[in-house]
Design a protein around this motif. Structure first.
Motif, PDB file in Angstrom:
ATOM      1  N   GLU A  41       0.831  -1.205   0.000  1.00  0.00           N
ATOM      2  CA  GLU A  41       0.000   0.000   0.000  1.00  0.00           C
ATOM      3  C   GLU A  41       0.866   1.257   0.000  1.00  0.00           C
ATOM      4  O   GLU A  41       0.520   2.254  -0.632  1.00  0.00           O
ATOM      5  CB  GLU A  41      -0.936   0.006   1.208  1.00  0.00           C
ATOM      6  N   GLY A  42       1.988   1.211   0.708  1.00  0.00           N
ATOM      7  CA  GLY A  42       2.905   2.348   0.708  1.00  0.00           C
ATOM      8  C   GLY A  42       3.470   2.598  -0.676  1.00  0.00           C
ATOM      9  O   GLY A  42       3.613   3.744  -1.111  1.00  0.00           O
ATOM     10  N   ILE A  46       3.160   6.003  -2.831  1.00  0.00           N
ATOM     11  CA  ILE A  46       4.331   6.710  -3.354  1.00  0.00           C
ATOM     12  C   ILE A  46       4.233   6.864  -4.869  1.00  0.00           C
ATOM     13  O   ILE A  46       4.537   7.932  -5.415  1.00  0.00           O
ATOM     14  CB  ILE A  46       5.629   5.975  -2.947  1.00  0.00           C
ATOM     15  N   ASP A  47       3.803   5.812  -5.560  1.00  0.00           N
ATOM     16  CA  ASP A  47       3.634   5.898  -7.017  1.00  0.00           C
ATOM     17  C   ASP A  47       2.638   6.987  -7.394  1.00  0.00           C
ATOM     18  O   ASP A  47       2.861   7.752  -8.333  1.00  0.00           O
ATOM     19  CB  ASP A  47       3.192   4.548  -7.598  1.00  0.00           C
ATOM     20  N   GLU A  52       1.464  12.455  -9.475  1.00  0.00           N
ATOM     21  CA  GLU A  52       0.896  13.793  -9.291  1.00  0.00           C
ATOM     22  C   GLU A  52       1.968  14.863  -9.415  1.00  0.00           C
ATOM     23  O   GLU A  52       1.732  15.925  -9.994  1.00  0.00           O
ATOM     24  CB  GLU A  52       0.218  13.891  -7.927  1.00  0.00           C
ATOM     25  N   ARG A  53       3.160  14.599  -8.890  1.00  0.00           N
ATOM     26  CA  ARG A  53       4.256  15.557  -8.987  1.00  0.00           C
ATOM     27  C   ARG A  53       4.656  15.757 -10.450  1.00  0.00           C
ATOM     28  O   ARG A  53       4.892  16.894 -10.884  1.00  0.00           O
ATOM     29  CB  ARG A  53       5.461  15.071  -8.187  1.00  0.00           C
TER      30      ARG A  53
END
Length: 64
Positions: A41-42, A46-47, A52-53
């Motif tokens: 899930e982490g 992060i993906d 989004e970035r």
């Protein structure tokens, strides 16, 4: 009787220890599964943040 203790008492003590060992193994396996789930899930989180970035950076680049 073994050393003045009935055989069934010794068997019960052995079963108690066996039950404790099995509970410990189950707890360890559950913790391992939970850790794998948290890591997966982490990674998804992060993906998504990286995506989004990248989208935000692209929008800023295009607006210049």
């Amino acid at each position: 009787m073994i050393i003045g203790v009935p055989w069934w008492v010794i068997m019960m003590i052995l079963f108690i220890f066996l039950s404790g060992y099995m509970a410990y193994r189950a707890m360890r396996a559950e913790r391992r599964l939970e850790q794998q789930f948290i890591e997966r899930e982490g990674r998804v989180f992060i993906d998504r943040m990286e995506k989004e970035r990248e989208t935000k950076d692209r929008k800023e680049f295009m607006s210049q």
